[in-house]
Scaffold this motif. Sequence first.
Motif, short mmCIF file in Angstrom:
data_model
loop_
_atom_site.label_atom_id
_atom_site.label_comp_id
_atom_site.label_asym_id
_atom_site.label_seq_id
_atom_site.Cartn_x
_atom_site.Cartn_y
_atom_site.Cartn_z
N ASN A 79 0.83 -1.21 0.00
CA ASN A 79 0.00 0.00 0.00
C ASN A 79 0.87 1.25 0.00
O ASN A 79 2.01 1.25 0.44
N GLU A 92 0.80 3.96 1.64
CA GLU A 92 1.23 4.50 2.92
C GLU A 92 2.49 3.77 3.42
O GLU A 92 3.42 4.38 3.90
N PHE A 122 -9.35 -1.76 1.03
CA PHE A 122 -8.96 -0.57 0.28
C PHE A 122 -9.90 -0.46 -0.92
O PHE A 122 -10.42 -1.46 -1.41
N LYS A 123 -10.12 0.74 -1.39
CA LYS A 123 -11.05 0.99 -2.50
C LYS A 123 -10.34 1.23 -3.82
O LYS A 123 -11.00 1.31 -4.86
N LYS A 124 -9.01 1.38 -3.79
CA LYS A 124 -8.27 1.69 -5.02
C LYS A 124 -7.08 0.76 -5.17
O LYS A 124 -6.32 0.56 -4.23
N HIS A 161 -0.42 6.86 -4.28
CA HIS A 161 -1.03 7.66 -3.22
C HIS A 161 -1.24 6.78 -1.99
O HIS A 161 -1.35 5.55 -2.10
N GLU A 162 -1.32 7.41 -0.84
CA GLU A 162 -1.44 6.67 0.42
C GLU A 162 -2.73 5.85 0.54
O GLU A 162 -2.78 4.88 1.28
N ASP A 163 -3.77 6.22 -0.21
CA ASP A 163 -5.05 5.51 -0.10
C ASP A 163 -5.20 4.41 -1.14
O ASP A 163 -6.29 3.91 -1.37
N GLU A 164 -4.09 4.01 -1.76
CA GLU A 164 -4.12 2.99 -2.80
C GLU A 164 -3.28 1.78 -2.40
O GLU A 164 -2.26 1.92 -1.73
#
Length: 187
Positions: free
Chosen positions: A77, A79, A144-146, A107-110
């Motif tokens: 991930n 992050e 996670f969504k991405k 990106h941190e949200d991927e």
Amino acid sequence: MSISIRQAQPQDAHAVVPLIIDAIGDIANRLTGEQTPEAVEQALIVLFKREDNRHSYLNTFVAVEHEQVLGILVYYNGEQAIDMDVNLVKWLEAKNAPSIVIDKEAHEDEYYIDTVCVAPEARGKGIGTLLLQFAEEQTKKYNFKKLSLNVETQKEDARRLYERMGFVITEPWSIIDEPFHHMVKQI
């Protein structure tokens, strides 16, 4: 064909590292601080066996048939990548490698697909697709969504494959001053 995907183990290094090098090319020189093919391979084996960097066995999954590694997926991930890259820079500094800046790749949200590679003798059998589907399933498990990846702008066949699998270009990206498309699949 009975392909299974499992977490890589340190003893997989000699099968996995050549596939990482095949996939990332000259980037391997920068990530290891080495120049000769032999030195690059040996340094990547060291990194693979460690637990604190992008190319660790902990971030690697292998597609195997009859215990033979046919493909790899390096996946983590965004992050986690921040700390892993700090560790890599410290490792390079400790071995007096040339100064390096590790480019952010996600990106941190991927959850990020860093590397996918299939052994030359196994290409065209759907193993790459299996590894990408595995990454998607894992991303769902991790809530996670991405799911993202970067593809070089000139690799149009690869981009089309990723688009067929549901990835869309979300923005331009640069890695080691080379142009990439950042592609994301909503999970």
